[in-house]
Design an enzyme around this catalytic site. Structure first.
Site, PDB file in Angstrom:
ATOM      1  N   HIS A   9      -2.634  71.120  -3.620  1.00 12.51           N
ATOM      2  CA  HIS A   9      -2.697  72.223  -2.661  1.00 12.51           C
ATOM      3  C   HIS A   9      -3.828  71.994  -1.659  1.00 12.51           C
ATOM      4  CE1 HIS A   9      -0.884  74.787  -6.071  1.00 12.51           C
ATOM      5  NE2 HIS A   9       0.063  74.662  -5.154  1.00 12.51           N
ATOM      6  N   LYS A  22       7.116  86.576 -11.594  1.00 16.51           N
ATOM      7  CA  LYS A  22       6.546  85.538 -12.455  1.00 16.51           C
ATOM      8  C   LYS A  22       5.476  86.191 -13.321  1.00 16.51           C
ATOM      9  CE  LYS A  22       7.059  81.762  -9.120  1.00 16.51           C
ATOM     10  NZ  LYS A  22       6.313  80.707  -8.394  1.00 16.51           N
ATOM     11  N   ARG A  49       6.733  67.749  -2.850  1.00 19.72           N
ATOM     12  CA  ARG A  49       6.184  66.677  -3.681  1.00 19.72           C
ATOM     13  C   ARG A  49       7.208  65.599  -3.958  1.00 19.72           C
ATOM     14  NH1 ARG A  49       4.429  71.009  -7.863  1.00 19.72           N
ATOM     15  NH2 ARG A  49       6.661  70.969  -7.802  1.00 19.72           N
ATOM     16  N   SER A  76       1.145  73.258 -10.468  1.00 17.30           N
ATOM     17  CA  SER A  76       0.368  74.285 -11.173  1.00 17.30           C
ATOM     18  C   SER A  76       0.895  74.499 -12.585  1.00 17.30           C
ATOM     19  CB  SER A  76       0.403  75.599 -10.402  1.00 17.30           C
ATOM     20  OG  SER A  76      -0.263  75.484  -9.173  1.00 17.30           O
TER      21      SER A  76
END
Length: 160
Positions: free
Chosen positions: A18, A42, A91, A129
């Site tokens: 990040h 979440k 990514r 993460s």
């Protein structure tokens, strides 16, 4: 006209990947707003206020970066930054489909928003993460993946 960018995400926790994307976006845009989502659907490890605090501390070396927490739709949050584009990270190829859907939905909700995709440096492409949290919870070493401030918070979380 200022070129503003909003980089939204949960940042639970903020990783070196990040930080890399924010640093590079800060070199492209006049102002980058790191928008940390409450993410009620979440179950974040860290509460929103702590995620905001950690991001502010980690990104304090970047003078044109601001960190804000928010709830609700990203496009609603981003409207307050005139002419902002939304920055998203890719990514791997597997990220593309989801990010493409998000970009199209954002544009459908508000035609004024464009999405810009950035890719991290190679050494950060495998960091997420989710993986960092899992490694930390299981007692693994995450110092290569996060700032020392975040590493300390992850260790504190593990002890509780």
């Amino acid at each position: 006209m200022k070129r503003n960018a909003v980089y939204p995400g949960t940042f639970d926790p903020i990783t070196n990947g990040h930080h890399d994307l924010v640093r590079r976006a800060a070199g492209i845009f006049d102002q980058v707003i790191v928008a940390i989502a409450a993410s009620p659907t979440k179950t974040p490890m860290f509460p929103l206020a702590l995620r905001v605090e950690l991001a502010r501390r980690v990104l304090s070396d970047l003078p044109n970066v601001e960190v804000q927490g928010y709830a609700g739709l990203t496009v609603d949050f981003a409207r307050q930054y005139q002419g902002a584009v939304i920055v998203r990270g890719l990514r791997a190829l597997s990220d593309f489909e989801f990010e493409f859907q998000l970009a199209n939905m954002s544009r459908h909700l508000d035609r004024n928003f464009e999405t810009v995709f950035l890719t991290p440096q190679e050494q950060f492409t495998f960091i997420s993460s989710t993986l960092v949290r899992e490694i930390a919870v299981l007692g693994g070493d995450v110092h290569e993946f996060v700032h020392p401030i975040v590493e300390a918070e992850l260790k504190k979380q593990r002890r509780t």
